[in-house]
Motif scaffolding. Structure first.
Motif, PDB file in Angstrom:
ATOM      1  N   UNK A 159     -10.245  -5.308   3.321  1.00  0.00           N
ATOM      2  CA  UNK A 159      -9.309  -6.166   2.595  1.00  0.00           C
ATOM      3  C   UNK A 159      -8.462  -5.346   1.614  1.00  0.00           C
ATOM      4  N   UNK A 160      -9.113  -4.398   0.955  1.00  0.00           N
ATOM      5  CA  UNK A 160      -8.389  -3.547   0.000  1.00  0.00           C
ATOM      6  C   UNK A 160      -7.343  -2.711   0.742  1.00  0.00           C
ATOM      7  N   UNK A 161      -7.734  -2.202   1.919  1.00  0.00           N
ATOM      8  CA  UNK A 161      -6.791  -1.398   2.720  1.00  0.00           C
ATOM      9  C   UNK A 161      -5.589  -2.260   3.112  1.00  0.00           C
ATOM     10  N   UNK A 162      -5.864  -3.495   3.553  1.00  0.00           N
ATOM     11  CA  UNK A 162      -4.767  -4.396   3.924  1.00  0.00           C
ATOM     12  C   UNK A 162      -3.827  -4.656   2.755  1.00  0.00           C
ATOM     13  N   UNK A 163      -4.422  -4.860   1.592  1.00  0.00           N
ATOM     14  CA  UNK A 163      -3.593  -5.097   0.404  1.00  0.00           C
ATOM     15  C   UNK A 163      -2.733  -3.889   0.079  1.00  0.00           C
ATOM     16  N   UNK A 164      -3.344  -2.705   0.190  1.00  0.00           N
ATOM     17  CA  UNK A 164      -2.607  -1.481  -0.131  1.00  0.00           C
ATOM     18  C   UNK A 164      -1.448  -1.304   0.847  1.00  0.00           C
ATOM     19  N   UNK A 165      -1.701  -1.586   2.134  1.00  0.00           N
ATOM     20  CA  UNK A 165      -0.634  -1.470   3.134  1.00  0.00           C
ATOM     21  C   UNK A 165       0.467  -2.491   2.827  1.00  0.00           C
ATOM     22  N   UNK A 166       0.043  -3.710   2.438  1.00  0.00           N
ATOM     23  CA  UNK A 166       1.029  -4.742   2.080  1.00  0.00           C
ATOM     24  C   UNK A 166       1.902  -4.288   0.927  1.00  0.00           C
ATOM     25  N   UNK A 167       1.255  -3.650  -0.042  1.00  0.00           N
ATOM     26  CA  UNK A 167       1.999  -3.172  -1.206  1.00  0.00           C
ATOM     27  C   UNK A 167       2.975  -2.059  -0.820  1.00  0.00           C
ATOM     28  N   UNK A 168       2.522  -1.142   0.033  1.00  0.00           N
ATOM     29  CA  UNK A 168       3.407  -0.069   0.491  1.00  0.00           C
ATOM     30  C   UNK A 168       4.640  -0.664   1.178  1.00  0.00           C
ATOM     31  N   UNK A 169       4.394  -1.695   1.998  1.00  0.00           N
ATOM     32  CA  UNK A 169       5.528  -2.336   2.683  1.00  0.00           C
ATOM     33  C   UNK A 169       6.458  -3.024   1.689  1.00  0.00           C
ATOM     34  N   UNK A 170       5.859  -3.658   0.676  1.00  0.00           N
ATOM     35  CA  UNK A 170       6.681  -4.291  -0.368  1.00  0.00           C
ATOM     36  C   UNK A 170       7.629  -3.277  -0.995  1.00  0.00           C
ATOM     37  N   UNK A 171       7.148  -2.059  -1.172  1.00  0.00           N
ATOM     38  CA  UNK A 171       7.947  -1.032  -1.841  1.00  0.00           C
ATOM     39  C   UNK A 171       8.758  -0.183  -0.872  1.00  0.00           C
ATOM     40  N   UNK A 172       8.810  -0.605   0.386  1.00  0.00           N
ATOM     41  CA  UNK A 172       9.664   0.077   1.355  1.00  0.00           C
ATOM     42  C   UNK A 172       9.080   1.336   1.965  1.00  0.00           C
ATOM     43  N   UNK A 173       7.774   1.505   1.856  1.00  0.00           N
ATOM     44  CA  UNK A 173       7.147   2.682   2.478  1.00  0.00           C
ATOM     45  C   UNK A 173       6.879   2.414   3.958  1.00  0.00           C
ATOM     46  N   UNK A 174       6.881   3.451   4.745  1.00  0.00           N
ATOM     47  CA  UNK A 174       6.503   3.399   6.151  1.00  0.00           C
ATOM     48  C   UNK A 174       5.093   3.975   6.236  1.00  0.00           C
ATOM     49  N   UNK A 175       4.213   3.285   6.959  1.00  0.00           N
ATOM     50  CA  UNK A 175       2.844   3.800   7.069  1.00  0.00           C
ATOM     51  C   UNK A 175       2.825   4.884   8.141  1.00  0.00           C
ATOM     52  N   UNK A 176       2.485   6.076   7.743  1.00  0.00           N
ATOM     53  CA  UNK A 176       2.509   7.219   8.669  1.00  0.00           C
ATOM     54  C   UNK A 176       1.149   7.479   9.280  1.00  0.00           C
ATOM     55  N   UNK A 177       0.115   7.194   8.503  1.00  0.00           N
ATOM     56  CA  UNK A 177      -1.233   7.516   8.980  1.00  0.00           C
ATOM     57  C   UNK A 177      -2.193   6.519   8.360  1.00  0.00           C
ATOM     58  N   UNK A 178      -3.153   6.078   9.168  1.00  0.00           N
ATOM     59  CA  UNK A 178      -4.160   5.186   8.607  1.00  0.00           C
ATOM     60  C   UNK A 178      -5.477   5.400   9.337  1.00  0.00           C
ATOM     61  N   UNK A 179      -6.563   5.434   8.591  1.00  0.00           N
ATOM     62  CA  UNK A 179      -7.885   5.526   9.193  1.00  0.00           C
ATOM     63  C   UNK A 179      -8.810   4.625   8.382  1.00  0.00           C
ATOM     64  N   UNK A 180      -9.170   3.507   8.999  1.00  0.00           N
ATOM     65  CA  UNK A 180      -9.906   2.506   8.217  1.00  0.00           C
ATOM     66  C   UNK A 180     -11.343   2.945   7.937  1.00  0.00           C
ATOM     67  N   UNK A 181     -11.949   3.751   8.847  1.00  0.00           N
ATOM     68  CA  UNK A 181     -13.327   4.194   8.594  1.00  0.00           C
ATOM     69  C   UNK A 181     -13.404   5.095   7.373  1.00  0.00           C
ATOM     70  N   UNK A 182     -12.383   5.941   7.226  1.00  0.00           N
ATOM     71  CA  UNK A 182     -12.376   6.869   6.094  1.00  0.00           C
ATOM     72  C   UNK A 182     -11.568   6.316   4.926  1.00  0.00           C
ATOM     73  N   UNK A 183     -10.942   5.168   5.132  1.00  0.00           N
ATOM     74  CA  UNK A 183     -10.191   4.530   4.058  1.00  0.00           C
ATOM     75  C   UNK A 183      -8.934   5.269   3.659  1.00  0.00           C
TER      76      UNK A 183
END
Lengths: 196, 145
Positions: free
Chosen positions: A71-95
């Motif tokens: 849930x925290x990861x989802x929120x952080x991604x949501x926030x990045x999108x709010x601020x116009x960031x593009x997600x380049x890399x994500x690994x949910x196991x390692x957070x």
């Protein structure tokens, strides 16, 4: 007539000096001292823990009373999108999340300085043009507290000038940036919780 | 005229001498290594830890890199790889750390660093990283035999 002309020349000169000292010198001194700070790292000390490593960690870290790291990861991604960031890399196991955005990096002080240098010396000085800003977020379980999650974020940027040279590669370590980020993530966590 | 020719010959020789440091073909960099042998390099870059918890080790590597000011650019727990970059203007560095099982009781950690357009071959720099990692792991980093 003669006096007026001389006076107007004098005023123009004064205005240029003022402009120069305010925006150009100010801007240059700021960036110079910043560069010096970054350059304080000796090449050989690149992997050495420094005395401010721990205070930086504190500034860049917050604990949230949420056990679900997904849930925290989802929120952080949501926030990045709010601020116009593009997600380049994500690994949910390692957070691990890496977001980036490319933006303009033109600063009025630098441009004014370059114009003045061009007028006085007749040479063109490259000024900062573009930047790539990175947000690196790591979400983990709080040590000895499975009901909480730890969020650590680090911001950094690469800046290119009008000659397409890399003019800056720096970590962004102003406390305000981190305060803003964490107050936003608190809101974002709330939004995710509420399924908005 | 004669003087001019002599100067130009001298200049050409100087120019050619200055080119001596340059490589004939920059594509050669692909498989070029530094002064350290592969064995030496592995000994600077690798340590063994008395744990089998790979995920926890990877997380600790990530936390250590963050403490050192790195941005985590890539992480994969299936393969056990973490990569990051540290922005410090002209001393910026890129780093990859791999974690894999060594045997039934130990893990093998290898770090490789690039700085100033070169692979870092300074044992002390890798030692700094493993000192920081040891502290974060609460475990001793053993030299690989």
């Amino acid at each position: 007539m003669h006096i007026t002309r001389q006076a107007s020349k004098y005023i123009l000169f004064l205005a240029i000096i003022l402009f120069f000292s305010n925006s150009f010198a100010g801007g240059m001194i700021n960036s110079a001292s910043k560069n010096d700070k970054e350059d304080e790292i000796l090449a050989a000390d690149v992997l050495k823990l420094t005395s401010d490593s721990m205070s930086l960690r504190q500034m860049q870290t917050r604990k949230y009373e949420i056990s679900d790291q997904g849930k925290v990861i989802q929120s952080a991604v949501g926030l990045l999108q709010d601020d116009g960031f593009i997600v380049e890399e994500i690994n949910s196991d390692l957070g691990v999340i890496l977001g980036s955005k490319n933006r303009e990096a033109v600063e009025s002080g630098q441009v004014a300085g370059a114009i003045i240098v061009a007028i006085i010396f007749g040479v063109s000085v490259p000024v900062d043009k573009e930047q790539k800003m990175n947000a690196s977020i790591v979400v983990s379980q709080a040590p000895s507290d499975p009901t909480s999650s730890i969020v650590r974020v680090t911001f950094s940027r690469l800046v290119w000038n009008t000659a397409n040279e890399l003019s800056k590669a720096e970590r962004l370590e102003d406390p305000e940036i981190y305060q803003i980020f964490f107050s936003k993530i608190s809101k974002s966590l709330f939004l995710t919780e509420q399924q908005i | 005229m004669k003087k001019f020719t002599r100067i130009s010959i001298a200049a050409t020789i100087l120019l050619l001498l200055s080119l001596q440091g340059c490589v004939k073909d920059s594509k050669q960099a692909l498989f070029q290594t530094g002064d350290a042998s592969a064995v030496e390099l592995r000994s600077f870059q690798s340590r063994v830890f008395d744990t089998t918890d790979r995920l926890k080790t990877l997380k600790t590597v990530i936390a250590t890199l963050q403490d050192l000011g790195f941005v985590i650019a890539k992480a994969d727990n299936d393969v056990g790889v973490v990569s990051g970059s540290k922005y410090a203007n002209r001393h910026s560095a890129l780093m990859t750390v791999t974690v894999r099982d060594k045997n039934e009781t130990q893990l093998f950690v290898r770090a490789s660093v690039q700085q100033h357009l070169k692979a870092v071959e300074d044992a002390a720099i890798y030692q700094d990283f493993f000192i920081a990692l040891e502290k974060a792991m609460f475990l001793k980093a053993h030299q690989v035999d």
